[in-house]
Motif scaffolding. Structure first.
Motif, short mmCIF file in Angstrom:
data_model
loop_
_atom_site.label_atom_id
_atom_site.label_comp_id
_atom_site.label_asym_id
_atom_site.label_seq_id
_atom_site.Cartn_x
_atom_site.Cartn_y
_atom_site.Cartn_z
N TYR A 213 0.39 -1.04 -0.05
CA TYR A 213 -0.38 0.14 -0.07
C TYR A 213 0.87 1.74 -0.54
CZ TYR A 213 -3.33 -3.50 1.98
OH TYR A 213 -4.28 -4.65 1.75
N ILE A 214 -0.01 2.13 -1.16
CA ILE A 214 0.70 3.47 -0.71
C ILE A 214 0.19 4.91 -0.41
CG2 ILE A 214 2.48 5.15 -2.56
CD1 ILE A 214 2.99 2.88 -4.39
N LEU A 215 0.35 5.29 0.54
CA LEU A 215 -0.50 7.17 0.52
C LEU A 215 0.32 7.98 0.16
CD1 LEU A 215 -1.50 5.48 4.57
CD2 LEU A 215 -2.71 5.97 2.47
N PRO A 216 -0.09 9.12 0.22
CA PRO A 216 0.24 9.99 -0.65
C PRO A 216 0.76 10.59 0.32
CG PRO A 216 -2.00 10.26 -0.18
CD PRO A 216 -1.92 9.08 -0.68
N ILE A 217 2.51 11.29 -0.62
CA ILE A 217 3.47 11.81 0.72
C ILE A 217 3.26 13.34 0.78
CG2 ILE A 217 5.93 12.72 1.48
CD1 ILE A 217 5.16 9.44 1.31
N PRO A 218 2.27 13.89 1.86
CA PRO A 218 1.56 15.01 2.69
C PRO A 218 2.98 15.81 2.10
CG PRO A 218 1.07 14.11 4.26
CD PRO A 218 1.74 13.09 3.08
N MET A 219 2.54 17.27 1.32
CA MET A 219 3.19 18.87 0.80
C MET A 219 4.62 17.92 -0.16
SD MET A 219 1.12 20.98 2.15
CE MET A 219 2.00 22.74 2.88
N ALA A 220 4.30 17.13 -0.91
CA ALA A 220 5.67 16.74 -1.03
C ALA A 220 5.66 17.45 -2.83
CB ALA A 220 5.20 15.00 -1.77
N ASN A 221 4.61 17.36 -3.38
CA ASN A 221 5.65 18.72 -4.43
C ASN A 221 5.09 19.32 -4.12
OD1 ASN A 221 6.05 16.01 -6.13
ND2 ASN A 221 3.84 15.33 -6.19
N LEU A 232 -3.99 13.08 4.48
CA LEU A 232 -3.02 11.71 4.49
C LEU A 232 -4.18 10.69 5.33
CD1 LEU A 232 -0.93 9.74 4.49
CD2 LEU A 232 -0.24 10.67 6.51
N LYS A 233 -5.47 11.27 6.45
CA LYS A 233 -5.78 10.95 7.69
C LYS A 233 -7.22 10.45 6.77
CE LYS A 233 -8.51 14.02 8.71
NZ LYS A 233 -9.12 15.48 9.18
N SER A 234 -7.78 11.57 5.54
CA SER A 234 -8.90 11.95 4.50
C SER A 234 -8.66 10.39 3.53
CB SER A 234 -9.31 12.94 4.42
OG SER A 234 -9.28 13.55 4.90
N ALA A 235 -7.20 10.42 3.05
CA ALA A 235 -6.71 9.49 1.98
C ALA A 235 -7.26 8.43 2.81
CB ALA A 235 -5.72 9.44 1.32
N LEU A 236 -6.69 7.73 4.30
CA LEU A 236 -6.77 6.53 4.56
C LEU A 236 -8.12 6.19 5.26
CD1 LEU A 236 -5.65 4.07 5.92
CD2 LEU A 236 -5.33 5.21 7.92
N ASN A 237 -9.01 7.15 5.96
CA ASN A 237 -10.72 6.97 5.82
C ASN A 237 -11.25 6.76 4.62
OD1 ASN A 237 -12.19 6.54 7.84
ND2 ASN A 237 -12.41 8.76 7.52
N ARG A 238 -11.58 7.48 3.63
CA ARG A 238 -11.22 6.37 2.02
C ARG A 238 -11.48 5.52 1.73
NH1 ARG A 238 -10.55 11.89 0.69
NH2 ARG A 238 -8.85 11.24 -0.65
N ILE A 239 -10.12 5.21 2.09
CA ILE A 239 -9.96 3.69 1.48
C ILE A 239 -10.41 2.47 2.45
CG2 ILE A 239 -7.75 2.41 0.98
CD1 ILE A 239 -6.25 4.96 0.74
N ASN A 241 -12.09 2.81 4.56
CA ASN A 241 -14.22 3.05 4.73
C ASN A 241 -14.57 2.18 6.24
OD1 ASN A 241 -16.66 4.19 3.90
ND2 ASN A 241 -16.51 2.28 1.77
N GLY A 242 -14.04 2.03 7.51
CA GLY A 242 -14.87 1.52 8.22
C GLY A 242 -14.96 -0.26 8.35
N LYS A 243 -14.08 -0.72 7.69
CA LYS A 243 -13.49 -1.56 7.18
C LYS A 243 -12.84 -2.55 8.14
CE LYS A 243 -11.98 -2.41 3.19
NZ LYS A 243 -12.53 -1.19 2.17
N GLN A 244 -13.36 -3.49 8.74
CA GLN A 244 -12.37 -4.23 9.69
C GLN A 244 -11.09 -5.33 9.51
OE1 GLN A 244 -12.93 -6.76 13.70
NE2 GLN A 244 -13.61 -3.78 14.13
N LEU A 245 -9.72 -5.22 9.39
CA LEU A 245 -9.27 -5.07 8.39
C LEU A 245 -8.65 -6.62 9.75
CD1 LEU A 245 -7.30 -2.30 7.41
CD2 LEU A 245 -8.92 -3.13 6.07
N PRO A 246 -7.87 -8.16 8.94
CA PRO A 246 -6.91 -8.69 9.30
C PRO A 246 -5.35 -7.69 9.84
CG PRO A 246 -7.02 -9.09 7.36
CD PRO A 246 -8.01 -7.81 7.38
#
Ligand code: KG4
Ligand code: ZN
Length: 358
Positions: A213-221, A232-239, A241-246
């Motif tokens: 998995y790759i998340l965007p590096i904030p303010m990289a460009n 970053l938090k919003s990007a992760l939240n969208r992905i 989406n409340g799922k319970q992960l192993p």
């Protein structure tokens, strides 16, 4: 008596009394922490009551619960710190306490107790800026001279600064939204981990055997010296989406979060290094120090070492005991202010916000 591990200038040698100490009280968030520092700046004792248990079920700090817990424990924590130091309260020459920034209920508790003790013991009160306490914390165990570059990363703040001396700070960059600690805490919450999130993200990241998995590096460009972590938090939240992960997937995401946050911190610190090298060309060695709760992150400590080597800076780490909130860093500023005769009026205000530099 010889001075062991002296951190003072020789002119003070004869003025200092071996039998005196300064008390430091920290209560701005979820730790009631008290330290005793002697007149050479050596930490003689530190006692911390962590409120993690109180806040854990809410997955974050509840200010009212924090304030109540501070008021219930602070006297016992002070007594124990003085007892552990081998001093008695009669040897105290000043009482210092965090007067902000922080959660106001806890700050009220700490400063009210500090002022009461100062009046009762007939000694000066010293109001300490919590950010200044973090900013000077690398000096507790390292001999470093001013000016130095600092990355200050905590739950409430994320800044690059030039530390020029006691009370003298130059801001280079700061977050425009969340702090790095907040990014760790919020991402941990999204992944279903507990509180505080930073150490849990680090523990899970260590368990990752791979990371797809790759998340965007904030303010990289962009060429701004400022940080931003809310995306970053919003990007992760969208992905997620409340799922319970192993567990294995949580570990991979924790690794991705830690990598993205720390890479963003390193990118902006590199810009600050460039600024420092240009502005202070004659300073040698050039020091880059790391402080605040997030400075306890092993991966960040390693990345900052590499970055410093790359930019010809000498990396100075804050001792792990003095990264997250602690009484020693408050006592350290109290000691420095005491030596330079900077005492506070009992009417010194307390501040929920108290910038070091603007
Ligand atoms: O300095 P601090 O104790 O309190 C404030 O002044 O805010 O910092 C607390 C922050 C929290 O966000 C916590 O998650 C983070 O520091 N933190 C860490 C680690 N230990 C504490 N973040 C990443 N890795 C850690 N090992
Ligand atoms: Zn702090």
């Amino acid at each position: 008596m010889p001075i062991i591990g002296a951190r003072i200038t020789p002119t003070w040698y004869n003025l200092l009394n071996e039998n005196q100490f300064i008390l430091g009280i920290e209560s701005s968030c979820d730790d009631t922490s008290v330290a005793v520092i002697d007149m050479h700046g050596q930490v003689c004792a530190m006692v911390t009551y962590s409120q993690i248990m109180e806040h854990q079920k809410y997955r974050g700090v509840v200010p009212e619960i924090a304030a109540r817990a501070h008021s219930q424990t602070i006297i016992a924590v002070i007594d124990k710190a003085i007892e552990d130091s081998g001093f008695t309260h009669k040897q105290c020459v000043a009482v210092s306490a965090t007067a902000g920034p922080g959660l106001i209920g806890g700050v009220i508790v700490g400063t009210m107790v500090a002022r009461a003790l100062a009046v009762g013991w007939g000694v000066p009160y010293i109001a300490v800026n919590h950010l200044e306490a973090h900013a000077l914390s690398p000096k507790i165990t390292n001999e470093i001279s001013f000016p130095y570059l600092l990355l200050l990363v905590s739950g409430g703040h994320c800044q690059t600064l030039v530390v020029k001396g006691l009370g003298q700070y130059e801001l280079i960059g700061q977050t425009i939204d969340d702090s790095a600690g907040e990014a760790f805490d919020k991402c941990a919450k999204i992944l279903g981990l507990g509180y505080p999130g930073g150490p849990l993200i680090e523990q899970y990241a260590k368990r990752a055997v791979k990371c797809d998995y790759i998340l965007p590096i904030p303010m990289a460009n962009n060429d701004s010296p400022n940080f931003s972590f809310s995306g970053l938090k919003s990007a992760l939240n969208r992905i997620i989406n409340g799922k319970q992960l192993p567990e294995a997937e949580i570990a991979e995401w924790a690794f991705a979060v830690q990598y993205a946050v720390n890479q963003a911190l390193c990118n902006k610190t590199a810009m600050a290094m460039h600024y420092f090298a240009q502005t202070y060309p004659s300073i040698n060695p050039k020091i880059c120090a790391l402080a605040g709760g997030v400075a306890a992150n092993g991966h960040l400590r390693g990345q900052m070492e590499q970055l410093s080597a790359q930019y010809q800076f000498t990396m100075v780490q804050t001792d792990m005991r003095y990264c997250t909130d602690n009484g020693a860093m408050v006592a350290n500023v109290g000691w420095l202010q005491y030596l330079s005769g900077q005492f506070s009026a009992l009417s010194h205000p307390i501040y929920p916000q108290w910038p070091l530099a603007i």
